[in-house]
Write an enzyme that holds these catalytic residues in place. Structure first.
Site, PDB file in Angstrom:
ATOM      1  N   ASP A 198      13.205 -26.900 -25.402  1.00 35.75           N
ATOM      2  CA  ASP A 198      15.066 -27.783 -24.252  1.00 35.75           C
ATOM      3  C   ASP A 198      14.069 -28.900 -24.321  1.00 35.75           C
ATOM      4  O   ASP A 198      12.373 -29.753 -24.656  1.00 35.75           O
ATOM      5  CB  ASP A 198      15.616 -26.848 -23.260  1.00 35.75           C
ATOM      6  N   HIS A 270      18.897 -31.089 -27.635  1.00 28.52           N
ATOM      7  CA  HIS A 270      17.675 -30.516 -26.521  1.00 28.52           C
ATOM      8  C   HIS A 270      16.570 -30.698 -27.349  1.00 28.52           C
ATOM      9  O   HIS A 270      15.630 -29.603 -26.729  1.00 28.52           O
ATOM     10  CB  HIS A 270      18.441 -29.057 -26.027  1.00 28.52           C
ATOM     11  N   GLU A 334      25.632 -28.556 -28.459  1.00 25.77           N
ATOM     12  CA  GLU A 334      25.725 -29.456 -26.992  1.00 25.77           C
ATOM     13  C   GLU A 334      24.392 -30.351 -28.300  1.00 25.77           C
ATOM     14  O   GLU A 334      23.817 -30.879 -27.407  1.00 25.77           O
ATOM     15  CB  GLU A 334      24.701 -29.091 -25.954  1.00 25.77           C
TER      16      GLU A 334
END
Ligand code: ACM
Ligand code: ZN
Length: 541
Positions: A198, A270, A334
């Site tokens: 991440d 990420h 995302e």
């Protein structure tokens, strides 16, 4: 009227087959079928276990080690192997007429018998025995511990019963991860989703790209307080990673407990930690740092540069070799497209492919990666955003923005794992008034134990579409969860509600669930020293 009274009396007699002074046994998650009878069985202080099929011996040994661990309270009898079934109190066997995870458990004067369709069936049966033994301890007198005779026939509703742990926002040692796996096994969960990369840290050693862990596994500091409102940082370097040897050890440990490990390697978003290590794979190409705050970064992998895809394939090649399971999770959530819109390489690819928006680059990456992983014998799972970038019909969709993505995916024939934030984001608060109830500081949201239990994975689906739901998962993001004690507070007892929903076909009321938990599971939490949250048991929602 007389007939009716007679029927009621007969029904009551069936209900009370358990000897009057023994309390009825509960098992969480509720088994498919369970009947206690009038016999009273004394549990010896030492249980001899015999395995009729030698393939069961490692699972039996693991069970003996787990139940024997931290036995200072003397809750469990001693266990030992015995060579002959005739001298054993507990006999474990396979029964090929059962499905793999299915088991039949019988307790009578001769002792305990567990037959499983496979090793996993016997293993889950042993975990039911663990709960039964705990309850027999509450029926103890100077002559020993007692339980009523019974038959349990049990199998899971879903083949995928998962729990995710984010080891990027905070790092958890191999021992911590093993504890998480132990907790999963206690709840008959069988898939550990390991979030390994991440923005805030890359946690898996990749031999071909040593900078990923040398540079990408450490951030220079961490935001203090809630990221949405804080500009204070602690000034303390933070990091850690798993060597490939560590990874193999965790995979082995999980397999011993009938749990498959699915690694998650995030792309295309990420990616800040990876880009800090190898900036050439980002659209901007320089100036990245391992992120020190939480949220969604606009810095993503550059899909227009062929080098990026080669890099990701190289990484996944090593990952595929470390994890024997059939799935690899490739993230997909995302990932803003702003950088792709500005990047000449990405714009060129959009043009060559004839896409109308850069969003479609996510689908391009997904197809490249899926095809590559197929050559390694692996299938992919992605978060529900992959539906927006042009998903293939063979990817499995993990629905997190509520169940809507999962419903959409099932309607178009994709396999689905339901892990909706509305019901299974265990980083959310557990009570309506967290401050008043003394909950530790968290990300926000509210998912009570009752809310977990109320989840219906089939809601909104036709009978034909239901078959695409392969399972249910709870997620633990750890931005605000720095320690294993805190992890336990967040997942317990809510993982038990996940177990109930994903294993059991029998629906029960919330009140009954809490009552059964107090009898069957809470004593085990205490026994193993798990720092469970007790709000639900104090009647606080
Ligand atoms: C997610 O919570 N971003 C999958
Ligand atoms: Zn680019």
């Amino acid at each position: 009227m007389k007939q009716l009274l007679k029927l009621i009396a007969m029904a009551a007699a069936l209900q009370t087959l358990v000897p009057a002074y023994l309390s009825a046994v509960e098992i969480v998650p509720a088994p498919s079928f369970m009947r206690e009878n009038r016999s009273i069985v004394r549990i010896p202080s030492e249980i001899g276990i015999h395995v009729s099929d030698k393939s069961l011996k490692p699972a039996a040994r693991t069970f003996m080690d787990s139940a024997g661990k931290k036995n200072d309270d003397g809750l469990f009898p001693e266990f030992k192997f015995v060579p002959k079934a005739g001298t054993a109190f507990m006999v474990l066997d396979l029964d090929t007429s059962l499905s793999g995870e299915e088991y039949v458990l019988e307790i009578g004067q001769a002792g305990i018998s567990i037959k499983g369709g496979g090793i996993s069936g016997v293993w889950w049966g042993l975990h039911s025995v663990m709960q039964i033994l705990v309850q027999s301890a509450s029926n103890a007198d100077e002559n020993g511990m007692f339980v009523s005779g019974m038959v349990v026939k049990d199998k899971p509703a879903f083949s995928y019963r998962g729990a995710m742990l984010d080891c990027c926002r905070h790092f958890f040692s191999v021992d911590d991860v093993k504890t998480y796996i132990d907790i999963m096994a206690l709840h008959k969960l069988n898939v550990f989703h390991w979030h390994l990369t991440d923005d805030q840290g890359w946690r898996i050693e990749i031999k071909k790209y040593p900078e990923l862990t040398r540079k990408g596994s450490f951030r220079k500091e961490t935001v203090v307080g809630h990221a949405a409102s804080s500009d204070t940082y602690d000034g303390i370097p933070y990091g850690g990673y798993y060597t490939q040897k560590d990874i193999r050890e965790v995979v082995r440990y999980a397999a011993e407990r009938q749990i498959t490990v699915i690694p998650e390697i995030e792309m295309p978003g990420h990616a800040m930690a990876a880009l800090a290590a190898y900036p050439q794979f980002g659209c901007v190409g320089h100036g990245y740092d391992v992120w020190t705050t939480w949220g969604v970064s606009k810095e993503v992998f550059c899909i227009g540069k062929q080098g990026t895809i080669e890099f990701l394939k190289d990484v996944l090649d090593e990952v595929a070799g470390l994890f024997p399971g059939e799935y690899i999770h490739i993230g997909g959530d995302e990932a803003p497209s702003e950088r792709w819109d500005e990047c000449p390489d990405c714009r060129k690819l959009v043009e060559t492919e004839g896409y109308s928006t850069s969003r479609e680059l996510q689908g391009y990456l997904l197809r490249e990666i899926e095809a590559f992983l197929k050559t390694k014998g692996k299938k992919i799972i992605g978060w529900d955003e992959i539906l927006d970038g042009g998903v293939t019909n063979t990817a499995t969709v993990m629905s997190w923005r509520g169940p809507a993505g999962g419903i959409r995916a099932a309607k178009q024939g994709n396999h689905v794992i339901m892990s909706p934030n509305s019901n299974f984001y265990l980083d959310y608060y557990q009570t309506e008034n967290p401050e008043k109830n003394g909950e530790p500081h968290g990300i926000g949201g509210y998912v009570s134990l009752e809310k977990c239990l109320s989840f219906d994975p089939y809601d909104g689906l036709s009978d034909d579409e239901k078959k695409y739901i392969v399972g249910i998962q709870a997620n633990l993001w750890t931005e605000y969860i720095p320690s294993m004690n805190h992890v336990q507070h967040m997942v317990l007892p809510r993982l038990a509600a996940l177990a109930e929903v994903s294993w059991s076909e029998n629906k029960c009321s919330y009140q009954d669930f809490v009552r059964r938990m107090e009898v069957a599971m809470v004593p085990l939490y205490s026994h193993f020293g798990y720092a469970y949250a007790d709000y639900a048991f104090r009647g606080i929602r």
